[in-house]
Write an enzyme that holds these catalytic residues in place. Structure first.
Site, PDB file in Angstrom:
ATOM      1  N   SER A   1     -10.984  -0.491   2.901  1.00  0.00           N
ATOM      2  CA  SER A   1     -10.259  -0.861   4.207  1.00  0.00           C
ATOM      3  C   SER A   1      -9.737   0.594   4.795  1.00  0.00           C
ATOM      4  CB  SER A   1      -8.828  -1.547   4.204  1.00  0.00           C
ATOM      5  OG  SER A   1      -9.332  -2.790   3.575  1.00  0.00           O
TER       6      SER A   1
ATOM      7  N   GLU B   1      -5.522   4.009   6.333  1.00  0.00           N
ATOM      8  CA  GLU B   1      -5.233   3.773   4.953  1.00  0.00           C
ATOM      9  C   GLU B   1      -5.523   4.520   3.907  1.00  0.00           C
ATOM     10  OE1 GLU B   1      -4.832   1.696   1.043  1.00  0.00           O
ATOM     11  OE2 GLU B   1      -6.853   2.287   2.059  1.00  0.00           O
TER      12      GLU B   1
ATOM     13  N   ARG C   1       0.519  -1.223   0.080  1.00  0.00           N
ATOM     14  CA  ARG C   1       0.182  -0.014   0.041  1.00  0.00           C
ATOM     15  C   ARG C   1       0.918   1.432  -0.039  1.00  0.00           C
ATOM     16  NH1 ARG C   1      -3.092  -3.215  -0.972  1.00  0.00           N
ATOM     17  NH2 ARG C   1      -5.360  -3.730  -0.017  1.00  0.00           N
TER      18      ARG C   1
HETATM   19  N1  EPU Z   1     -11.508 -10.689   9.303  1.00  0.00           N
HETATM   20  C1  EPU Z   1     -12.328 -10.520  10.329  1.00  0.00           C
HETATM   21  N2  EPU Z   1     -13.444 -10.032  10.207  1.00  0.00           N
HETATM   22  C2  EPU Z   1     -13.942  -9.333   9.196  1.00  0.00           C
HETATM   23  C3  EPU Z   1     -13.150  -9.651   8.056  1.00  0.00           C
HETATM   24  C4  EPU Z   1     -11.987 -10.112   8.053  1.00  0.00           C
HETATM   25  O1  EPU Z   1     -11.939 -10.850  11.549  1.00  0.00           O
HETATM   26  O2  EPU Z   1     -14.800  -8.846   9.218  1.00  0.00           O
HETATM   27  C5  EPU Z   1     -10.496 -11.450   9.126  1.00  0.00           C
HETATM   28  C6  EPU Z   1     -10.536 -12.868   9.101  1.00  0.00           C
HETATM   29  O3  EPU Z   1      -9.565 -13.471   9.779  1.00  0.00           O
HETATM   30  C7  EPU Z   1     -10.086 -12.932   7.670  1.00  0.00           C
HETATM   31  C8  EPU Z   1      -8.906 -11.756   7.491  1.00  0.00           C
HETATM   32  O4  EPU Z   1      -9.265 -10.911   8.447  1.00  0.00           O
HETATM   33  O5  EPU Z   1      -9.509 -14.246   7.247  1.00  0.00           O
HETATM   34  C9  EPU Z   1      -8.715 -11.263   6.044  1.00  0.00           C
HETATM   35  O6  EPU Z   1      -9.631 -10.768   5.649  1.00  0.00           O
HETATM   36  P1  EPU Z   1      -9.888 -10.264   4.074  1.00  0.00           P
HETATM   37  O7  EPU Z   1      -9.668 -11.382   3.321  1.00  0.00           O
HETATM   38  O8  EPU Z   1     -11.470  -9.561   3.899  1.00  0.00           O
HETATM   39  O9  EPU Z   1      -8.897  -9.217   3.865  1.00  0.00           O
HETATM   40  P2  EPU Z   1      -8.494  -7.877   4.611  1.00  0.00           P
HETATM   41  O10 EPU Z   1      -7.042  -8.196   5.109  1.00  0.00           O
HETATM   42  O11 EPU Z   1      -9.350  -7.505   5.527  1.00  0.00           O
HETATM   43  C10 EPU Z   1      -7.118  -6.938   2.709  1.00  0.00           C
HETATM   44  C11 EPU Z   1      -7.009  -5.537   1.867  1.00  0.00           C
HETATM   45  C12 EPU Z   1      -8.343  -5.330   1.101  1.00  0.00           C
HETATM   46  C13 EPU Z   1      -8.465  -6.479   0.069  1.00  0.00           C
HETATM   47  C14 EPU Z   1      -8.316  -7.668   0.608  1.00  0.00           C
HETATM   48  C15 EPU Z   1      -8.386  -9.087  -0.220  1.00  0.00           C
HETATM   49  C16 EPU Z   1      -5.627  -4.267   3.181  1.00  0.00           C
HETATM   50  C17 EPU Z   1      -5.715  -2.984   4.126  1.00  0.00           C
HETATM   51  N3  EPU Z   1      -7.007  -4.517   3.111  1.00  0.00           N
HETATM   52  O12 EPU Z   1      -8.160  -7.108   3.233  1.00  0.00           O
HETATM   53  O13 EPU Z   1      -8.109  -4.269   0.391  1.00  0.00           O
HETATM   54  O14 EPU Z   1      -9.527  -6.532  -0.695  1.00  0.00           O
HETATM   55  O15 EPU Z   1      -7.326  -7.929   1.659  1.00  0.00           O
HETATM   56  O16 EPU Z   1      -6.940  -9.152  -0.693  1.00  0.00           O
HETATM   57  O17 EPU Z   1      -4.542  -4.526   3.007  1.00  0.00           O
HETATM   58  C18 EPU Z   1      -8.288  -1.758   0.606  1.00  0.00           C
HETATM   59  O18 EPU Z   1      -7.215  -1.414   0.723  1.00  0.00           O
HETATM   60  O19 EPU Z   1      -9.378  -0.883   0.780  1.00  0.00           O
HETATM   61  C19 EPU Z   1      -8.809  -3.287   0.187  1.00  0.00           C
HETATM   62  C20 EPU Z   1     -10.273  -3.288   0.394  1.00  0.00           C
END
Ligand code: EPU
Length: 351
Positions: A247, A345, A167
């Site tokens: 995010s 972010e 990022r």
């Molecule tokens: N999780 C929770 N609660 C939730 C959602 C997720 O506890 O409500 C935990 C779960 O353990 C899940 C893990 O978080 O397995 C990861 O969740 P997710 O796959 O949705 O990914 P994220 O880390 O929350 C990141 C990026 C997103 C991107 C997704 C998929 C960042 C800050 N965010 O989210 O990017 O779409 O991975 O690759 O790195 C953005 O940057 O705006 C964005 C949406």
């Protein structure tokens, strides 16, 4: 070039929050970008560059300067004669990102299929090194063309010169606000296979195929859109969960030792992403939930998406200050419980 006064900015952002721009201009060509930057410089007025507005929180006071909305359009494709089978797409900064992904997938060109369904424009992708579901634009960016506001000249950077990290790029760190992205060249693989690196995506594919043929780029892109939709991370008219900037916090990278302490404090193992040796990247969403902020949490007109804890949302008529107050409460709770300081972010404008 038409410079408008006191233009409300909320409607140019996915959050739908924020006050007006003192001055506002849309640039449809590189010449207009040069002229707008000169206009701001002559008047010693700060300049802010707006793309798709999908990663922004604008203050209630708005922006006391010139907001330049990049409207450059056009995308051309050419085969790289030195690397047969590799396609270079030259895409103007104002093009809609997701439409470009759709075109690449239709052309059977691999490299961005997991980045389907992300709101915003092409010009924003190198700035924050957009990434999701196992891909990052840093891996496919060939060249970024920019206007250097300081030197008043155009320049082109190779990917290595962009300083990409999670990022992050030179455009949102060391050289913040110095460059205006006007065009991005992407190198995609014609006939390439989709990237299946993200566990959740891989699982969904396995369920869908049940050991059958390898999935196509189009199937993977469609699946990513479906997953994003289920998390409220796809822009859908009338869906309050997507009135957000995606995010709101970055996923923190901590040492193995810290991860172990976090597991102790939560009395359970956090899920983890791979990171450099000795480090772990933890999902901020998980930390936030453990700290007492569940999905659907509401605080006045600000809230947390009912489908993803990492997305702060505007529940309707929210003020920027309400969003920020909720964000600080979340940060304080996570810091207190885990000693982890979450980094915001999206870009904050006018604060
Ligand atoms: N999780 C929770 N609660 C939730 C959602 C997720 O506890 O409500 C935990 C779960 O353990 C899940 C893990 O978080 O397995 C990861 O969740 P997710 O796959 O949705 O990914 P994220 O880390 O929350 C990141 C990026 C997103 C991107 C997704 C998929 C960042 C800050 N965010 O989210 O990017 O779409 O991975 O690759 O790195 C953005 O940057 O705006 C964005 C949406």
């Amino acid at each position: 070039m038409l410079i408008e006064e006191n233009q409300p900015l909320a409607r140019f952002t996915t959050f739908g929050v924020g006050g007006p721009a003192r001055w506002f201009v849309q640039a449809a060509s590189e010449d207009e970008i040069v002229a707008a930057a000169a206009w701001a410089q002559e008047r010693k007025v700060p300049l802010f560059v707006l793309g798709g507005g999908s990663n922004l929180l604008v203050s209630d006071a708005g922006f006391d300067g010139l907001v330049l909305r990049v409207g450059l359009r056009g995308a051309v494709r050419a085969e790289d004669s030195d690397h047969p089978g590799q396609m270079i797409y030259r895409v103007a900064a104002g093009e809609d990102w997701d439409s470009f992904v759709e075109r690449a997938v239709r052309d059977r060109c691999a490299g961005i299929e997991c980045l389907a369904g992300i709101p915003g424009t092409v010009g924003g992708t190198p700035v924050q090194n957009v990434g999701a579901y196992g891909q990052e634009v840093a891996a496919v960016i060939e060249r970024v063309r920019v206007f250097d506001v300081k030197e008043q000249a155009f320049e082109e950077f190779s990917a290595a010169e962009c300083g990409f990290a999670y990022r992050r790029s030179r455009f949102n760190s060391t050289d913040r606000r110095r460059f205006i992205v006007t065009r991005v060249d992407y190198r995609l693989a014609a006939g390439g296979a989709p990237t299946l690196r993200y566990a959740e995506l891989q699982r969904a594919i396995d369920t869908m195929q049940a050991g059958g043929a390898a999935p196509s780029l189009a199937e993977v892109a469609a699946l990513v859109r479906r997953i994003r939709m289920s998390k409220g991370m796809l822009l859908v008219e009338g869906d309050p969960d997507c009135r957000s900037a995606g995010s709101f916090f970055k996923n923190p990278v901590v040492t193995e030792e810290e991860a172990w302490q976090i597991a102790g404090a939560a009395a359970k193992e956090p899920p983890r992403y791979p990171a450099e040796p000795g480090y772990v990247k933890l999902p901020a969403a998980w930390l936030i939930e453990q700290a007492g902020f569940p999905k659907g949490f509401a605080m006045g007109a600000a809230g947390i998406s009912s489908r993803h804890t990492l997305a702060l949302i505007n529940r309707g008529g929210a003020k920027a200050i309400e969003i920020l107050t909720l964000a600080s409460e979340i940060r304080a709770a996570v810091e207190k419980l885990f000693g982890v300081s979450l980094e915001v972010e999206p870009v904050l404008v006018g604060f």
